[in-house]
Design an enzyme around this catalytic site. Sequence first.
Site, PDB file in Angstrom:
ATOM      1  N   VAL A  83       0.445  -1.021  -0.141  1.00 29.79           N
ATOM      2  CA  VAL A  83      -0.021  -0.110   0.302  1.00 29.79           C
ATOM      3  C   VAL A  83       0.835   1.086  -0.081  1.00 29.79           C
ATOM      4  CG1 VAL A  83      -1.965   1.299   1.033  1.00 29.79           C
ATOM      5  CG2 VAL A  83      -2.070  -1.478   0.773  1.00 29.79           C
ATOM      6  N   LYS A  84       0.186   2.207  -0.809  1.00 31.57           N
ATOM      7  CA  LYS A  84       1.186   3.228  -0.796  1.00 31.57           C
ATOM      8  C   LYS A  84       0.726   4.567  -0.552  1.00 31.57           C
ATOM      9  CE  LYS A  84       2.603   5.093  -5.182  1.00 31.57           C
ATOM     10  NZ  LYS A  84       2.634   5.163  -6.583  1.00 31.57           N
ATOM     11  N   ILE A  85       1.281   5.310   0.972  1.00 33.22           N
ATOM     12  CA  ILE A  85       1.305   6.541   1.443  1.00 33.22           C
ATOM     13  C   ILE A  85       1.724   7.383   1.061  1.00 33.22           C
ATOM     14  CG2 ILE A  85       1.145   6.664   4.070  1.00 33.22           C
ATOM     15  CD1 ILE A  85      -0.766   3.974   3.821  1.00 33.22           C
TER      16      ILE A  85
END
Length: 234
Positions: A83-85
Amino acid sequence: MQIFLDTANREEIARGVATGVVAGVTTNPTIISRENKPLVECVRAVLDVDPTLIVLVEVISDRAAGMVEEARKLAASSENIVVKIPMTAEGLAAVKCLRRDGIRTTVTLVFSVNQAIAASCAGASYVAPFVGRLDDINADGLRLVREIKALFKVQNAATGVLAASIRTPQSVADLFAAGCDIVTMPEKVLHAMFRHPLTDAGLRAFMEDWRKVPGGENAFAALHRKGQLAQCQS
């Protein structure tokens, strides 16, 4: 050392996977919007091409609670998702929660060493410095990557470095030489890596010389008939 593709396009992914060098796919809202289909279908299309690919998918909430909720749903859909945050205070708070959940994260839009430090301290699996965007404003993206890698080595940090916003094949070589764990790039940069004018010239010369070999055009067919060529096993 891994290469990812910046795309959610099934055909581009298939071409990249066919080369044998692509280990994952990086997406963002802009990339997903180009496909004109829901996010879940885009992710499914990637994994249909190759179920072993790592898929980076970005959350869209700007609050930590929303990011965590989105990330949990994404991670539950496939173990291949990272997941890209975003690199914000809210994003770091989300990374901390997701680390406790065992969900892998990449902190994206990193433009300084201090941002990379903060992301690593929060528990990010990867930080993503945007090399090309720094170069676009006459800053030094490669230098930033070197500084981050040197600092992570001194501190024995578990966070990897995923270099993004790549413009040229030379950048790929420089970034891996600087110690990047992953370099993610558009398809045109990937295929430019394979090309060199001396390779092209050498192949042309070999083909010209092969035509001078008696029976050269049919040599391999003759060997195959004699059982001297092994069958390719897919």
